[in-house]
Design an enzyme around this catalytic site. Structure first.
Site, short mmCIF file in Angstrom:
data_model
loop_
_atom_site.label_atom_id
_atom_site.label_comp_id
_atom_site.label_asym_id
_atom_site.label_seq_id
_atom_site.Cartn_x
_atom_site.Cartn_y
_atom_site.Cartn_z
N ARG A 249 0.82 -1.22 0.00
CA ARG A 249 0.00 0.00 0.00
C ARG A 249 0.85 1.26 0.00
O ARG A 249 0.59 2.19 -0.76
CB ARG A 249 -0.96 0.01 1.19
CG ARG A 249 -2.05 -1.04 1.07
CD ARG A 249 -2.91 -1.10 2.31
NE ARG A 249 -2.06 -1.48 3.44
CZ ARG A 249 -2.40 -1.32 4.71
NH1 ARG A 249 -3.56 -0.79 5.04
NH2 ARG A 249 -1.59 -1.68 5.68
N ASN B 55 -6.00 -2.94 1.75
CA ASN B 55 -5.95 -4.39 1.91
C ASN B 55 -7.37 -4.92 1.94
O ASN B 55 -8.27 -4.26 2.47
CB ASN B 55 -5.26 -4.77 3.22
CG ASN B 55 -3.75 -4.64 3.15
OD1 ASN B 55 -3.17 -4.56 2.08
ND2 ASN B 55 -3.13 -4.61 4.31
#
Length: 99
Positions: free
Chosen positions: A27, A45
């Protein structure tokens, strides 16, 4: 932009990456790369172990980012990337990590 020059419409896609993509800074890496490309959107996620992203910006920048996602950060092992066209709904002013 010069007078009479047309601006190419932004492109928005949703991406879903699978493989070893959680716990490897995917990320944060996506956010840095997307910001460099001046993209808007988000990355998060998913409960199934995948990572999803919404990418919006110049078509060339979106294409570059989708290619980068196929490799991901150095510790990741991306097994698949699914890309689908999307509407720019719920689009933030910049690129962000969502939790």
């Amino acid at each position: 932009m010069e007078a009479g020059e047309m601006k190419i419409a932004d492109r928005t896609v949703r991406a879903r990456m699978t493989g070893r993509v959680q716990g490897v800074s995917f990320r944060a890496w996506t956010c840095r790369e997307a910001t460099k490309l001046d993209l808007k959107g988000w990355v998060r996620n998913e409960p199934d172990g995948s990572v999803s992203a919404l990418l919006s910006g110049a078509p060339k920048a979106v294409a570059t980012m989708t290619k980068l996602l196929r490799d991901g950060p150095v510790a990741a092992r991306v097994s698949d990337v699914r890309i689908e066209e999307a509407e720019p709904l719920d689009l933030p002013d910049r690129f962000e990590i969502r939790y």
